[in-house]
Design an enzyme around this catalytic site. Sequence first.
Site, PDB file in Angstrom:
ATOM      1  N   PRO A 202       0.505  -1.030   0.323  1.00 54.88           N
ATOM      2  CA  PRO A 202      -0.261  -0.012  -0.162  1.00 54.88           C
ATOM      3  C   PRO A 202       1.000   0.918   0.070  1.00 54.88           C
ATOM      4  O   PRO A 202       1.515   0.987   0.744  1.00 54.88           O
ATOM      5  CB  PRO A 202      -1.008  -0.481   0.917  1.00 54.88           C
ATOM      6  CG  PRO A 202      -0.593  -1.754   1.538  1.00 54.88           C
ATOM      7  CD  PRO A 202       0.023  -1.851   1.366  1.00 54.88           C
ATOM      8  N   GLU A 203       0.400   2.187  -0.738  1.00 49.15           N
ATOM      9  CA  GLU A 203       1.116   4.157  -0.692  1.00 49.15           C
ATOM     10  C   GLU A 203       0.554   4.345   0.705  1.00 49.15           C
ATOM     11  O   GLU A 203      -0.312   4.443   1.000  1.00 49.15           O
ATOM     12  CB  GLU A 203       1.071   4.196  -2.218  1.00 49.15           C
ATOM     13  CG  GLU A 203       0.709   3.531  -3.395  1.00 49.15           C
ATOM     14  CD  GLU A 203       2.448   3.042  -4.464  1.00 49.15           C
ATOM     15  OE1 GLU A 203       3.182   4.172  -3.719  1.00 49.15           O
ATOM     16  OE2 GLU A 203       2.957   2.995  -4.130  1.00 49.15           O
TER      17      GLU A 203
ATOM     18  N   ARG B   9      10.954  -5.513  -6.499  1.00 53.89           N
ATOM     19  CA  ARG B   9      10.643  -4.618  -7.028  1.00 53.89           C
ATOM     20  C   ARG B   9      10.034  -4.463  -8.053  1.00 53.89           C
ATOM     21  O   ARG B   9      10.848  -5.197  -8.913  1.00 53.89           O
ATOM     22  CB  ARG B   9      11.207  -3.325  -6.599  1.00 53.89           C
ATOM     23  CG  ARG B   9      11.177  -3.394  -4.733  1.00 53.89           C
ATOM     24  CD  ARG B   9      11.016  -2.942  -4.024  1.00 53.89           C
ATOM     25  NE  ARG B   9      10.919  -2.519  -2.773  1.00 53.89           N
ATOM     26  CZ  ARG B   9      10.043  -1.868  -2.030  1.00 53.89           C
ATOM     27  NH1 ARG B   9       9.042  -2.112  -1.760  1.00 53.89           N
ATOM     28  NH2 ARG B   9      10.537  -1.418  -0.408  1.00 53.89           N
TER      29      ARG B   9
ATOM     30  N   ASN C 217       5.527   1.468  -4.875  1.00 49.72           N
ATOM     31  CA  ASN C 217       6.355   1.224  -6.232  1.00 49.72           C
ATOM     32  C   ASN C 217       4.897   1.671  -7.232  1.00 49.72           C
ATOM     33  O   ASN C 217       6.092   2.579  -8.198  1.00 49.72           O
ATOM     34  CB  ASN C 217       6.015  -0.196  -7.102  1.00 49.72           C
ATOM     35  CG  ASN C 217       7.071  -1.536  -5.965  1.00 49.72           C
ATOM     36  OD1 ASN C 217       8.315  -0.808  -5.854  1.00 49.72           O
ATOM     37  ND2 ASN C 217       6.288  -2.453  -5.337  1.00 49.72           N
TER      38      ASN C 217
ATOM     39  N   LYS D 225       3.716   5.189   5.691  1.00 47.05           N
ATOM     40  CA  LYS D 225       2.794   3.716   5.625  1.00 47.05           C
ATOM     41  C   LYS D 225       2.580   3.362   7.424  1.00 47.05           C
ATOM     42  O   LYS D 225       2.451   1.919   6.991  1.00 47.05           O
ATOM     43  CB  LYS D 225       3.923   2.974   4.857  1.00 47.05           C
ATOM     44  CG  LYS D 225       4.072   3.641   3.369  1.00 47.05           C
ATOM     45  CD  LYS D 225       4.854   2.416   2.466  1.00 47.05           C
ATOM     46  CE  LYS D 225       5.008   3.260   0.914  1.00 47.05           C
ATOM     47  NZ  LYS D 225       5.502   1.389   0.287  1.00 47.05           N
TER      48      LYS D 225
END
Length: 263
Positions: A2-3, A249, A165, A51
């Site tokens: 999650p961003e 990633r 990402n 986060k």
Amino acid sequence: MPEGDTVWQTARRLHTALAGRVLTRSDLRVPRFATADLTGRPVLDVTPRGKHLLTRIDGGLTLHSHLRMDGSWQVYAPGEHWRGGPSHQIRAILGNAEAVAVGYRLPVLALIRTADESDVVGHLGPDLLGPDWDPQEAERRLTADPARPLGEALLDQRNLAGIGNVYKSELAFLATVTPWLPVGELGPEVPARLVATAQRLLEANKDRPDRRTTTTRAGRRIPLYVYGREGRPCLRCGTPVRKDESGGRITYWCPGCQQGPTP
């Protein structure tokens, strides 16, 4: 993973459901805190920090959680069927007379003293959606290691907190450089512009829980420029978007629009 905007939305849902109400149910399903009983204590607030999620509880306690890759907090009405996953994936339950919050697949869950919150979030850089947001400090941290690839520097939560990402890929595209370009090779005005764009995008998307958008043309049906668009034409130049998963990633980029090294 999650961003920062997703974590901010989660914190808001939890705060609305829990803050100002006395806990009537408390179940922490991790061995170290399994015997902790928070019932009878009011929840003071739920605050996002990058986060991380900090659920502050009366008596100087904070329940610290992090969603990592696939963790989630779901909020239900009393008697509502829980749909977040099988029961063995539940790591925490906090309930009151009006709502119950259920934490699924939480890789980080710890009950700490509120006075010790800096031990778990003190290393973070300026929070893109926090009251401590400082663009100059974020730029200083982002550019501190000129040899570091831009994508790595953006993902490092010690530089600026909240980028994952998706935003890494989108920000590099908007800057027309690849995520593997060393930070020191960015143009002199690019770091400040990147930092400002990152904050603007997360701020704009924190109230869009169902559709994160980085594209700016009016009426754009495609919400993201490159992320998740492998093999599809770039919205700017038509070159097929590429994807890389090295190092664990996920990265998307346009080889036509973005200048710099690639894998």
